[in-house]
Design an enzyme around this catalytic site. Structure first.
Site, PDB file in Angstrom:
ATOM      1  N   HIS A 281      88.833 125.420 165.656  1.00 21.42           N
ATOM      2  CA  HIS A 281      87.908 124.194 165.119  1.00 21.42           C
ATOM      3  C   HIS A 281      89.045 123.392 164.218  1.00 21.42           C
ATOM      4  O   HIS A 281      90.021 123.776 163.956  1.00 21.42           O
ATOM      5  CB  HIS A 281      86.658 124.573 164.173  1.00 21.42           C
ATOM      6  CG  HIS A 281      87.046 125.452 163.156  1.00 21.42           C
ATOM      7  ND1 HIS A 281      87.610 126.699 163.241  1.00 21.42           N
ATOM      8  CD2 HIS A 281      86.774 125.509 161.777  1.00 21.42           C
ATOM      9  CE1 HIS A 281      87.757 127.287 161.907  1.00 21.42           C
ATOM     10  NE2 HIS A 281      87.115 126.350 161.064  1.00 21.42           N
TER      11      HIS A 281
ATOM     12  N   HIS B 243      88.965 122.140 161.094  1.00 17.21           N
ATOM     13  CA  HIS B 243      89.380 122.504 159.509  1.00 17.21           C
ATOM     14  C   HIS B 243      90.825 122.884 159.275  1.00 17.21           C
ATOM     15  O   HIS B 243      91.528 123.377 160.064  1.00 17.21           O
ATOM     16  CB  HIS B 243      88.412 123.733 159.045  1.00 17.21           C
ATOM     17  CG  HIS B 243      86.981 123.330 158.956  1.00 17.21           C
ATOM     18  ND1 HIS B 243      85.925 124.090 158.410  1.00 17.21           N
ATOM     19  CD2 HIS B 243      86.550 122.159 159.011  1.00 17.21           C
ATOM     20  CE1 HIS B 243      84.872 123.693 158.431  1.00 17.21           C
ATOM     21  NE2 HIS B 243      85.096 122.316 158.519  1.00 17.21           N
TER      22      HIS B 243
ATOM     23  N   ASP C  19      92.581 124.631 157.515  1.00 19.26           N
ATOM     24  CA  ASP C  19      93.199 126.122 157.446  1.00 19.26           C
ATOM     25  C   ASP C  19      93.294 126.849 158.939  1.00 19.26           C
ATOM     26  O   ASP C  19      93.476 127.998 159.127  1.00 19.26           O
ATOM     27  CB  ASP C  19      92.469 126.863 156.623  1.00 19.26           C
ATOM     28  CG  ASP C  19      90.793 127.187 156.765  1.00 19.26           C
ATOM     29  OD1 ASP C  19      90.475 126.139 157.478  1.00 19.26           O
ATOM     30  OD2 ASP C  19      90.244 127.821 156.226  1.00 19.26           O
ATOM     31  N   HIS C  20      92.807 125.999 160.015  1.00 20.47           N
ATOM     32  CA  HIS C  20      93.123 126.467 161.108  1.00 20.47           C
ATOM     33  C   HIS C  20      93.884 125.532 162.161  1.00 20.47           C
ATOM     34  O   HIS C  20      94.491 126.079 162.872  1.00 20.47           O
ATOM     35  CB  HIS C  20      91.769 126.865 161.747  1.00 20.47           C
ATOM     36  CG  HIS C  20      90.707 127.911 161.420  1.00 20.47           C
ATOM     37  ND1 HIS C  20      90.804 129.273 161.801  1.00 20.47           N
ATOM     38  CD2 HIS C  20      90.172 127.957 160.226  1.00 20.47           C
ATOM     39  CE1 HIS C  20      90.049 129.795 160.970  1.00 20.47           C
ATOM     40  NE2 HIS C  20      89.540 129.139 160.003  1.00 20.47           N
TER      41      HIS C  20
ATOM     42  N   HIS D 105      79.292 126.701 162.584  1.00 19.59           N
ATOM     43  CA  HIS D 105      80.278 126.340 161.406  1.00 19.59           C
ATOM     44  C   HIS D 105      80.786 124.758 161.193  1.00 19.59           C
ATOM     45  O   HIS D 105      80.644 124.184 160.491  1.00 19.59           O
ATOM     46  CB  HIS D 105      81.414 127.301 161.378  1.00 19.59           C
ATOM     47  CG  HIS D 105      82.450 126.976 160.333  1.00 19.59           C
ATOM     48  ND1 HIS D 105      82.153 127.479 159.145  1.00 19.59           N
ATOM     49  CD2 HIS D 105      83.622 126.616 160.260  1.00 19.59           C
ATOM     50  CE1 HIS D 105      82.919 127.362 158.357  1.00 19.59           C
ATOM     51  NE2 HIS D 105      84.063 126.780 159.259  1.00 19.59           N
TER      52      HIS D 105
ATOM     53  N   ASP E  88      86.034 130.875 162.591  1.00 20.43           N
ATOM     54  CA  ASP E  88      85.099 130.826 161.722  1.00 20.43           C
ATOM     55  C   ASP E  88      83.698 131.330 162.052  1.00 20.43           C
ATOM     56  O   ASP E  88      82.615 130.785 161.236  1.00 20.43           O
ATOM     57  CB  ASP E  88      85.183 129.568 160.552  1.00 20.43           C
ATOM     58  CG  ASP E  88      86.171 129.678 159.640  1.00 20.43           C
ATOM     59  OD1 ASP E  88      87.268 130.821 159.634  1.00 20.43           O
ATOM     60  OD2 ASP E  88      86.583 128.880 158.838  1.00 20.43           O
TER      61      ASP E  88
ATOM     62  N   HIS F 219      89.368 134.982 159.040  1.00 26.06           N
ATOM     63  CA  HIS F 219      89.638 135.348 157.493  1.00 26.06           C
ATOM     64  C   HIS F 219      89.271 136.686 157.192  1.00 26.06           C
ATOM     65  O   HIS F 219      88.398 137.434 158.002  1.00 26.06           O
ATOM     66  CB  HIS F 219      88.981 134.450 156.544  1.00 26.06           C
ATOM     67  CG  HIS F 219      89.169 133.159 156.810  1.00 26.06           C
ATOM     68  ND1 HIS F 219      90.419 132.654 156.081  1.00 26.06           N
ATOM     69  CD2 HIS F 219      88.442 132.007 157.503  1.00 26.06           C
ATOM     70  CE1 HIS F 219      90.224 131.124 156.471  1.00 26.06           C
ATOM     71  NE2 HIS F 219      89.053 130.978 157.487  1.00 26.06           N
TER      72      HIS F 219
END
Length: 251
Positions: free
Chosen positions: A50, A52, A54-55, A107, A128, A166
């Protein structure tokens, strides 16, 4: 984690090189260092769960150092995406691997999980959407969206290894035990997670035993969210899922 995502490779032409793919390479320097240590591996593909940061936040840098990569994602919000996946009708072939993208909205609305099969070996990269004994916040979707996503995952073969985005297992198990305090599988998992630290991968079988977001049909989970004047049996699974998520958000 980075090395584990790189290791899903197949022998394309033994005398030349192996091809490799990476999932959510948010720390591209680590990926590149592993590739330098394994010169017979050629990175060709990025699978992004996705948008975001942090990905997907490492995609641009990785492409600058490794031009020509194919980058899959669920929308043009994904950094450096070259191939947008909008349907589950088409599987991706990667040597001997079969990669099935699952649209797992909730998410985010373009979230994708990647279910990968190589003979009897099965893994799923869940970003996530699904965590070990937990799930991601419903930032863009609804309980109905997330119920559809989690239903796809919990019905995969029990032996499927789950690589989640995570390491929240200890905190997730602690919360899950507030929902099901008598769940012996959860009690054992929490003790194990404390010992080992890194709990990747989980399995679909274990998640079905320990993850309250996959267990909304269980009387123990339903009773944990029932409100005054209600009966647990009258609640829908989607209502239970939404309430468990609200409990987790407020915990």
């Amino acid at each position: 984690m980075i090395q584990k995502t790189v290791c899903h490779t197949v022998d394309l032409i033994p005398s030349l090189y192996y091809i490799a793919a990476v999932v959510d390479p948010v720390e591209p320097d680590n990926v590149l260092r592993v590739l330098e240590e394994h010169a017979d591996y050629k990175l060709t593909t990025v699978l992004t769960t996705h948008h975001h940061w942090d990905h997907a936040g490492g995609n641009d840098k990785l492409l600058k150092k490794q031009p020509g990569l194919t980058v899959y994602g669920g929308s043009d919000q994904v950094q450096a995406v070259t191939h947008v996946i909008t349907t589950e009708d088409t599987t991706l072939s990667f040597g001997s691997l079969t990669i099935q993208p699952y649209l797992t909205r909730g998410h985010t609305m373009e979230h994708i999980c990647y279910y990968i099969q190589d003979g009897d070996n099965k893994v799923v990269f869940t970003g996530d959407c699904l965590f070990s004994s937990g799930c991601g916040r419903f930032f863009e979707g609804t309980p109905t969206d997330m119920d559809g996503a989690l239903t796809k995952l919990k019905t995969l073969p029990g032996s499927t290894k789950v690589y989640f985005g995570h390491e929240y297992t200890v905190a997730n198990c602690r919360f899950a035990l507030t929902v099901e305090p008598q769940n012996a599988d959860l009690q054992q998992k929490l003790a194990w997670a404390h010992r080992v630290g890194c709990t990747t991968p989980s399995s679909i079988e274990n998640e079905n035993l320990t993850n309250p977001f996959l267990r909304v049909h269980e009387p123990t989970v339903r009773q944990a969210v029932v409100q005054r004047g209600e009966t647990a049996s009258a609640l829908t699974d989607i209502e239970v899922l939404g309430r468990v998520r609200q409990m987790k958000d407020n915990s």
